[in-house]
Design a protein around this motif. Structure first.
Motif, PDB file in Angstrom:
ATOM      1  N   ASP A  79       0.869  -1.272   0.030  1.00 53.13           N
ATOM      2  CA  ASP A  79      -0.049  -0.213  -0.108  1.00 53.13           C
ATOM      3  C   ASP A  79       0.946   1.245  -0.038  1.00 53.13           C
ATOM      4  O   ASP A  79       0.341   2.378   0.053  1.00 53.13           O
ATOM      5  CB  ASP A  79      -0.954   0.188   1.199  1.00 53.13           C
ATOM      6  CG  ASP A  79      -2.135  -1.073   1.055  1.00 53.13           C
ATOM      7  OD1 ASP A  79      -2.394  -1.489   0.011  1.00 53.13           O
ATOM      8  OD2 ASP A  79      -2.520  -1.283   2.094  1.00 53.13           O
ATOM      9  N   ALA A  80       2.092   1.141   0.009  1.00 53.79           N
ATOM     10  CA  ALA A  80       2.919   2.451  -0.003  1.00 53.79           C
ATOM     11  C   ALA A  80       2.798   3.193  -1.288  1.00 53.79           C
ATOM     12  O   ALA A  80       2.396   2.801  -2.334  1.00 53.79           O
ATOM     13  CB  ALA A  80       4.500   1.738   0.256  1.00 53.79           C
ATOM     14  N   LYS A  81       3.107   4.450  -0.875  1.00 55.43           N
ATOM     15  CA  LYS A  81       2.847   5.715  -2.032  1.00 55.43           C
ATOM     16  C   LYS A  81       4.405   6.478  -1.876  1.00 55.43           C
ATOM     17  O   LYS A  81       4.676   6.713  -0.968  1.00 55.43           O
ATOM     18  CB  LYS A  81       1.881   6.452  -1.916  1.00 55.43           C
ATOM     19  CG  LYS A  81       0.383   5.564  -1.695  1.00 55.43           C
ATOM     20  CD  LYS A  81      -0.283   5.586  -3.224  1.00 55.43           C
ATOM     21  CE  LYS A  81      -1.632   5.086  -3.093  1.00 55.43           C
ATOM     22  NZ  LYS A  81      -1.715   3.820  -3.486  1.00 55.43           N
ATOM     23  N   VAL A  82       4.772   6.859  -2.915  1.00 53.60           N
ATOM     24  CA  VAL A  82       6.114   7.778  -2.865  1.00 53.60           C
ATOM     25  C   VAL A  82       5.863   8.768  -4.064  1.00 53.60           C
ATOM     26  O   VAL A  82       5.410   8.416  -5.233  1.00 53.60           O
ATOM     27  CB  VAL A  82       7.235   6.829  -3.349  1.00 53.60           C
ATOM     28  CG1 VAL A  82       8.379   7.787  -3.377  1.00 53.60           C
ATOM     29  CG2 VAL A  82       7.680   5.863  -2.324  1.00 53.60           C
ATOM     30  N   ASN A  83       6.253   9.854  -3.699  1.00 51.78           N
ATOM     31  CA  ASN A  83       6.164  11.041  -4.641  1.00 51.78           C
ATOM     32  C   ASN A  83       7.636  11.943  -4.613  1.00 51.78           C
ATOM     33  O   ASN A  83       7.874  12.245  -3.409  1.00 51.78           O
ATOM     34  CB  ASN A  83       5.036  12.115  -4.347  1.00 51.78           C
ATOM     35  CG  ASN A  83       3.967  11.463  -4.597  1.00 51.78           C
ATOM     36  OD1 ASN A  83       3.478  11.213  -6.090  1.00 51.78           O
ATOM     37  ND2 ASN A  83       2.966  11.259  -3.819  1.00 51.78           N
ATOM     38  N   VAL A  84       8.341  11.974  -5.595  1.00 51.77           N
ATOM     39  CA  VAL A  84       9.618  12.771  -5.349  1.00 51.77           C
ATOM     40  C   VAL A  84       9.589  13.922  -6.558  1.00 51.77           C
ATOM     41  O   VAL A  84       9.394  13.518  -7.734  1.00 51.77           O
ATOM     42  CB  VAL A  84      10.763  11.751  -5.447  1.00 51.77           C
ATOM     43  CG1 VAL A  84      12.060  12.657  -5.512  1.00 51.77           C
ATOM     44  CG2 VAL A  84      10.766  10.974  -4.231  1.00 51.77           C
ATOM     45  N   THR A  85      10.270  15.101  -6.320  1.00 52.64           N
ATOM     46  CA  THR A  85      10.611  16.101  -7.413  1.00 52.64           C
ATOM     47  C   THR A  85      11.973  16.254  -7.190  1.00 52.64           C
ATOM     48  O   THR A  85      12.609  16.735  -6.161  1.00 52.64           O
ATOM     49  CB  THR A  85       9.610  17.154  -7.135  1.00 52.64           C
ATOM     50  OG1 THR A  85       8.372  16.855  -7.118  1.00 52.64           O
ATOM     51  CG2 THR A  85       9.754  18.332  -8.216  1.00 52.64           C
ATOM     52  N   ILE A  86      12.653  16.483  -8.484  1.00 47.08           N
ATOM     53  CA  ILE A  86      14.260  16.866  -8.342  1.00 47.08           C
ATOM     54  C   ILE A  86      14.036  17.978  -9.285  1.00 47.08           C
ATOM     55  O   ILE A  86      13.643  17.974 -10.369  1.00 47.08           O
ATOM     56  CB  ILE A  86      14.771  15.308  -8.950  1.00 47.08           C
ATOM     57  CG1 ILE A  86      14.681  14.263  -8.529  1.00 47.08           C
ATOM     58  CG2 ILE A  86      16.412  15.729  -9.207  1.00 47.08           C
ATOM     59  CD1 ILE A  86      15.147  13.126  -9.255  1.00 47.08           C
TER      60      ILE A  86
END
Length: 192
Positions: free
Chosen positions: A69-76
């Motif tokens: 169920d994990a969720k990840v959001n990354v902005t570089i």
């Protein structure tokens, strides 16, 4: 009889709720420099150019009992590329590579997580670089989680992925030995 039924229902609901794991939300700790996005690419097949992105942010949701169920959001911030060589970094920011003037950000948004057991998982998501979005898979591992000395709660992970430069319309061709980039990730989050 009615009171017994209500009591039984309340106890059952209480047991279910107390046993139900709830994912926690975390912010990636870039402020304390406890996270990193590093890259490595072969230099003509003779050596490697290694570097990192100094400016990025993100968050994730994670529950060790429900990894899928994990969720990840990354902005570089792509202009924060740093290979420890000013002229090379200038070239990496150019339209030959990252084209940071036109595409100042790269992003990763998870689409699914596959729990592989023993703290290992496959993090699938959409990676956008140079204006192109493609699916990418990150082989990840849980490092650990728990209380920190400042009263917070942290969770940490490592991961790695590889992609072809041409998949993201990066036109510079340094030969077959230099066609792919390896990303190495260290992520430590502070629970919100």
């Amino acid at each position: 009889m009615m009171k017994k039924g209500l009591l039984a229902t309340a106890l059952t609901a209480s047991m279910l709720l107390s046993g139900a794991a709830v994912a926690a939300d975390y912010v990636i700790d870039t402020e304390g420099a406890h996270a990193s996005i590093q890259f490595k690419v072969s230099h003509l097949g003779y050596s490697f150019v290694a570097g990192r992105f100094n400016d990025f942010k993100g968050d994730f949701s994670f529950d060790a009992d429900k990894v899928s169920d994990a969720k990840v959001n990354v902005t570089i911030n792509t202009s924060s590329v740093d290979s420890n060589h000013a002229e090379r970094d200038k070239h990496l920011r150019s339209p030959d590579f990252l084209n940071t003037g036109k595409f100042p950000q790269a992003t990763f948004v998870s689409t699914s997580v596959v729990d592989q057991g023993n703290g290992a998982f496959l993090l699938n998501g959409d990676f956008t670089l140079n204006g192109v979005t493609k699916a990418i898979a990150i082989e990840a591992n849980t490092v650990g989680e728990g209380q920190d000395p400042w009263g917070g709660y942290r969770a940490g992970f490592t991961g790695s992925a590889e992609f072809a430069l041409k998949d993201y319309d990066i036109k510079m061709d340094l030969g077959p030995a230099s066609s792919h980039v390896t990303l190495d990730l260290v992520v430590e989050g502070v629970r919100k």
